[in-house]
Structures are given as C-alpha cells and as structure tokens.
Design a protein around this motif. Sequence first.
Motif, PDB file in Angstrom:
ATOM      1  N   ARG A  34     142.133  51.689  55.890  1.00 53.38           N
ATOM      2  CA  ARG A  34     141.185  51.536  54.794  1.00 53.38           C
ATOM      3  C   ARG A  34     141.018  52.879  54.084  1.00 53.38           C
ATOM      4  N   ASP A  52     141.421  39.735  56.156  1.00 47.24           N
ATOM      5  CA  ASP A  52     141.507  41.204  56.127  1.00 47.24           C
ATOM      6  C   ASP A  52     142.860  41.692  55.633  1.00 47.24           C
ATOM      7  N   SER A 100     139.331  44.577  47.488  1.00 49.77           N
ATOM      8  CA  SER A 100     139.831  43.343  48.098  1.00 49.77           C
ATOM      9  C   SER A 100     140.640  42.510  47.108  1.00 49.77           C
ATOM     10  N   PHE A 117     130.177  50.641  64.328  1.00 48.52           N
ATOM     11  CA  PHE A 117     130.762  51.509  65.355  1.00 48.52           C
ATOM     12  C   PHE A 117     129.775  52.616  65.753  1.00 48.52           C
ATOM     13  N   PHE A 159     135.571  49.372  44.073  1.00 51.51           N
ATOM     14  CA  PHE A 159     135.173  50.303  45.133  1.00 51.51           C
ATOM     15  C   PHE A 159     136.020  50.043  46.376  1.00 51.51           C
ATOM     16  N   PHE A 160     136.322  51.098  47.110  1.00 49.95           N
ATOM     17  CA  PHE A 160     137.128  50.990  48.334  1.00 49.95           C
ATOM     18  C   PHE A 160     136.262  51.306  49.554  1.00 49.95           C
ATOM     19  N   THR A 161     136.130  50.351  50.448  1.00 52.30           N
ATOM     20  CA  THR A 161     135.352  50.443  51.697  1.00 52.30           C
ATOM     21  C   THR A 161     134.402  51.660  51.724  1.00 52.30           C
ATOM     22  N   ASP A 182     126.698  45.400  58.448  1.00 56.30           N
ATOM     23  CA  ASP A 182     127.780  44.459  58.779  1.00 56.30           C
ATOM     24  C   ASP A 182     129.146  45.141  58.690  1.00 56.30           C
ATOM     25  N   VAL A 212     141.681  52.114  61.414  1.00 56.12           N
ATOM     26  CA  VAL A 212     140.415  51.846  62.106  1.00 56.12           C
ATOM     27  C   VAL A 212     140.374  52.635  63.419  1.00 56.12           C
ATOM     28  N   SER A 245     132.183  48.233  59.306  1.00 55.44           N
ATOM     29  CA  SER A 245     132.726  48.917  60.490  1.00 55.44           C
ATOM     30  C   SER A 245     131.987  50.215  60.810  1.00 55.44           C
ATOM     31  N   THR A 295     135.980  45.143  43.633  1.00 55.88           N
ATOM     32  CA  THR A 295     136.347  45.491  45.003  1.00 55.88           C
ATOM     33  C   THR A 295     137.841  45.741  45.182  1.00 55.88           C
ATOM     34  N   GLN A 323     145.266  48.711  61.090  1.00 52.67           N
ATOM     35  CA  GLN A 323     144.996  48.446  59.673  1.00 52.67           C
ATOM     36  C   GLN A 323     144.280  49.660  59.096  1.00 52.67           C
TER      37      GLN A 323
HETATM   38  C1  UGA Z   1     134.448  46.460  52.714  1.00 51.98           C
HETATM   39  C2  UGA Z   1     133.147  45.838  52.194  1.00 51.98           C
HETATM   40  O1  UGA Z   1     132.488  45.128  53.239  1.00 51.98           O
HETATM   41  C3  UGA Z   1     133.382  44.902  51.045  1.00 51.98           C
HETATM   42  O2  UGA Z   1     132.124  44.591  50.459  1.00 51.98           O
HETATM   43  C4  UGA Z   1     134.235  45.602  50.027  1.00 51.98           C
HETATM   44  O3  UGA Z   1     134.476  44.789  48.919  1.00 51.98           O
HETATM   45  C5  UGA Z   1     135.540  46.066  50.643  1.00 51.98           C
HETATM   46  O4  UGA Z   1     135.218  46.993  51.687  1.00 51.98           O
HETATM   47  C6  UGA Z   1     136.388  46.825  49.631  1.00 51.98           C
HETATM   48  O5  UGA Z   1     136.968  47.861  49.918  1.00 51.98           O
HETATM   49  O6  UGA Z   1     136.512  46.373  48.510  1.00 51.98           O
HETATM   50  P1  UGA Z   1     136.077  45.904  54.667  1.00 51.98           P
HETATM   51  O7  UGA Z   1     137.200  46.796  54.246  1.00 51.98           O
HETATM   52  O8  UGA Z   1     136.394  44.660  55.426  1.00 51.98           O
HETATM   53  O9  UGA Z   1     135.214  45.467  53.409  1.00 51.98           O
HETATM   54  O10 UGA Z   1     135.039  46.817  55.445  1.00 51.98           O
HETATM   55  P2  UGA Z   1     134.654  47.009  56.970  1.00 51.98           P
HETATM   56  O11 UGA Z   1     133.705  45.975  57.423  1.00 51.98           O
HETATM   57  O12 UGA Z   1     134.209  48.408  57.106  1.00 51.98           O
HETATM   58  O13 UGA Z   1     136.032  46.758  57.763  1.00 51.98           O
HETATM   59  C7  UGA Z   1     137.097  47.693  57.741  1.00 51.98           C
HETATM   60  C8  UGA Z   1     138.105  47.279  58.789  1.00 51.98           C
HETATM   61  O14 UGA Z   1     137.503  47.397  60.082  1.00 51.98           O
HETATM   62  C9  UGA Z   1     138.574  45.825  58.663  1.00 51.98           C
HETATM   63  O15 UGA Z   1     139.941  45.739  58.967  1.00 51.98           O
HETATM   64  C10 UGA Z   1     137.776  45.084  59.748  1.00 51.98           C
HETATM   65  O16 UGA Z   1     138.432  43.959  60.272  1.00 51.98           O
HETATM   66  C11 UGA Z   1     137.624  46.175  60.779  1.00 51.98           C
HETATM   67  N1  UGA Z   1     136.411  45.971  61.596  1.00 51.98           N
HETATM   68  C12 UGA Z   1     135.198  45.849  61.017  1.00 51.98           C
HETATM   69  C13 UGA Z   1     136.553  45.919  62.970  1.00 51.98           C
HETATM   70  O17 UGA Z   1     137.665  46.004  63.509  1.00 51.98           O
HETATM   71  N2  UGA Z   1     135.425  45.741  63.717  1.00 51.98           N
HETATM   72  C14 UGA Z   1     134.190  45.640  63.166  1.00 51.98           C
HETATM   73  O18 UGA Z   1     133.196  45.489  63.926  1.00 51.98           O
HETATM   74  C15 UGA Z   1     134.068  45.689  61.774  1.00 51.98           C
END
Ligand code: UGA
Length: 324
Positions: free
Chosen positions: A219, A279, A132, A199, A182-184, A193, A253, A195, A130, A217
């Motif tokens: 991604r 995050d 992350s 959304f 992998f990136f988001t 679960d 975002v 974003s 990830t 932030q």
């Molecule tokens: C995602 C995946 O969920 C992880 O499994 C993965 O390992 C990671 O990407 C990765 O790139 O390696 P994340 O980037 O947190 O994690 O993915 P999202 O859930 O799409 O969140 C992206 C951003 O949107 C975060 O800053 C999060 O706080 C924000 N977000 C998410 C919101 O503001 N609201 C939401 O309802 C969901």
Amino acid sequence: MLKVLVTGCAGFIGSRVTRQLLDLGHLVLGVDNLNDYYHPRLKQWRLNSLIANPRFTFQLADINDPSGLRRVLVGAVPPVSAVFNLAAWAGVRRSVETPRIYYETNLFGTLNLLELCREFQIKRFMLASTSSVYGDEVDGPVSETIPSNRPLSPYAASKVAAETLLYSYHHLYGMDAMAFRFFTVYGPAGRPDMSVFRFIRAIAEREPITIYGDGTQRRDFTYVDDVARGAVAALEFSGFEIINLGNDNPVSVNTLVSLIESALGRRAEIRYEPRHLADPVLTWANIDHARRVLGWAPEVSLEEGINRTCAWYLENRDWARSMT
Ligand code: UGA
Ligand code: NAD
C-alpha cells in the motif's frame, strides 16, 4: 477569506482538512451525521479540537437529506463558495457486505450536494475519491489517465460513479471540480477499521493482529496532513482535474507491522486469514500531476508518520483502546 462547506468534518481526513482551512483563515461550515460506522466518540474527539475556533460552525446533517442541507446553506452568512465532500462510507471490505449504503452516500449524497451547488451558485467542488478505483490494474506508479472501469468492490465502484458524475456537473454548469484519489491514509486519530489503527491498538494491548493474505500486498500509505494539504491547495485551481495524492513509496503490510513493532518496542502476535477478494495487491501513486497542478509532494516519511501515530495512541490510550 472564503466560506467553505466541509462534509464529513468529524471524520479522519475531514477534520484535518477543516483544521488546515481554519489555519489559513477561512470560515468553515462543517457537517457530519456522526454515524456509528466506527465509534462516534472518536468523531467527537476530533470535533472537540475544532469547535473552540470561532471561524468553525458545526451542523449535524446528513448528505442524504437535501432539505436539511438546504437549511444549512440558506442560513450561511457569508454564503458558501466552495465544497469539500469528504463524507462517505469508506470501508473497502465492508462494502461487500452492505453495498447499498455505499451507493446511497457516496453517489447519491454527492448528487444531492452537486444539485445544491447548482441551486446556490457554488462554483467549486472537491470530491474525495480513492486509489481503489485502480483495482488490480497496477504494476508500478499509476497515473490518473489509465482506465478505472474494473473496481474490485462496491465502495470503489461507488467512487468511480461519483467521479463520473462530477465531470457531468463541471461540463454542464462550468463548476471548477476536482476529485482526489487518496492512497491509504493514516495518522493520529485515524480510522479504527484500517490496518494502521488496528495493528497499533492490538500490539499495544498485547492482542493478536490479523493479516489478510500473506502480508506481501503493498500500500502507498500516505500521512493525513500531507493529503489534507494537497486538498486545501485545490482552492486556488480552476477547471476539472482528477489527482492522485499518494506517497509514491508503497510498502508491504509485513513491513508496516515491523515499523509499528519498532515504534512500540513490542512484537506482534500474527494470525493469518485468506486474502480478501476486494483487496488490490498493490497501490502506488504516480504524483507527477499533483506536483504540476498543485505544487504538491508528500513530506512525512512512513517511519515518522508511524511514530507520530503510535505516540498519539499511547497518549489517548485510556479511551482509544475501546475504539473499533
Ligand atoms: C484504505 C481505506 O480504508 C479506504 O477508505 C481507501 O479508499 C483506500 O485505503 C484507498 O487507498 O483508496 P485499504 O487500503 O484496504 O483501504 O486500507 P487498510 O484497511 O489500511 O488495509 C491495507 C491492507 O492491510 C489491506 O491489504 C488489508 O487487507 C490489510 N489489512 C487490514 C490486514 O491485513 N489486516 C487488518 O486488520 C486490516
Ligand atoms: P471517515 O469515515 O473517518 O470520515 C467520513 C465522515 O463522513 C464520518 O465522520 C461520517 O460520520 C461522515 N458521514 C458518512 N456518511 C455521512 C452522511 N450521509 N452525511 C453526513 N456525514 C456522513 O473516513 P475518512 O478516512 O476520513 O475518509 C474521508 C473521505 O476520503 C471518504 O470519502 C473516503 O472514501 C475517502 N478516502 C479515504 C481514504 C483513507 O485511507 N482514509 C483513502 C481514499 C479515500
């Protein structure tokens, strides 16, 4: 033609990796425990698109149960010659609440599979890792060589540990081993679960969305079929590699929300909650290594990918609206 074991084959990325392997003519033995981290109906929907293919076999199995996995491998004809370990608990923020299951599946599940590879003489192992792992050490496109010892969540820490274990098995047993960061990842039938799904669902259903922090932030959102193509390309390689698979085009975002609003032709009602400590502020892949080793580059722009994902949601809305 190879026989390939794909763990997490009913998952978002696992189902697309399986599809691409089948399209290339390989035989796929898919395992998944169909857990309820999110609604299993979505997992079943993805499986339904695979089981019609005669080169695909599904086994309900848990990577935390070595005896069950051994039974799966003993029965495999022809024998399995490569493993894609895509089964995991993958929620960044949720891992803070239930860290143990993340270590059990992501680290000890990987250990079980590596031990079985040793027993069954399987010499090729691909691990989903990830972006992350980079935590908050990112201020531009980040390459695989920077230290990854400051993960911000138990999820990220479990993946750092799994990558490290993978290297030991490569070293000890000469396994060809590759970890993909992998990136988001987003796309049709994505994780409810994350974003993008949250959304799209909320805006389409006229419900408010929640943004953690101020939405600045960024991604490196990457389209699912792009990352699946990169992963499948690893069947040709030898040695040990850690490889970023990202879009090399991070967006905020807030920008993501605007793209979804345009695709759906509807404005979002936005609520704000504090930024989550797990995050990172920014993810951004340097993909030079993926280009060199795999000849890989992303092909689907974020605009195009979001349009396709919104179209999928609208086509499947009757049931997809209840996925959380
Ligand atoms: C995602 C995946 O969920 C992880 O499994 C993965 O390992 C990671 O990407 C990765 O790139 O390696 P994340 O980037 O947190 O994690 O993915 P999202 O859930 O799409 O969140 C992206 C951003 O949107 C975060 O800053 C999060 O706080 C924000 N977000 C998410 C919101 O503001 N609201 C939401 O309802 C969901
Ligand atoms: P997902 O949750 O959709 O898929 C994971 C699948 O694994 C699920 O179908 C689940 O039922 C299965 N599973 C979980 N625990 C299991 C166990 N003990 N035994 C058998 N099956 C089990 O997640 P995804 O987004 O497709 O992620 C796939 C992999 O890619 C994970 O390793 C994840 O950490 C990694 N990853 C995902 C992203 C992303 O943005 N989606 C980014 C970086 C890394």
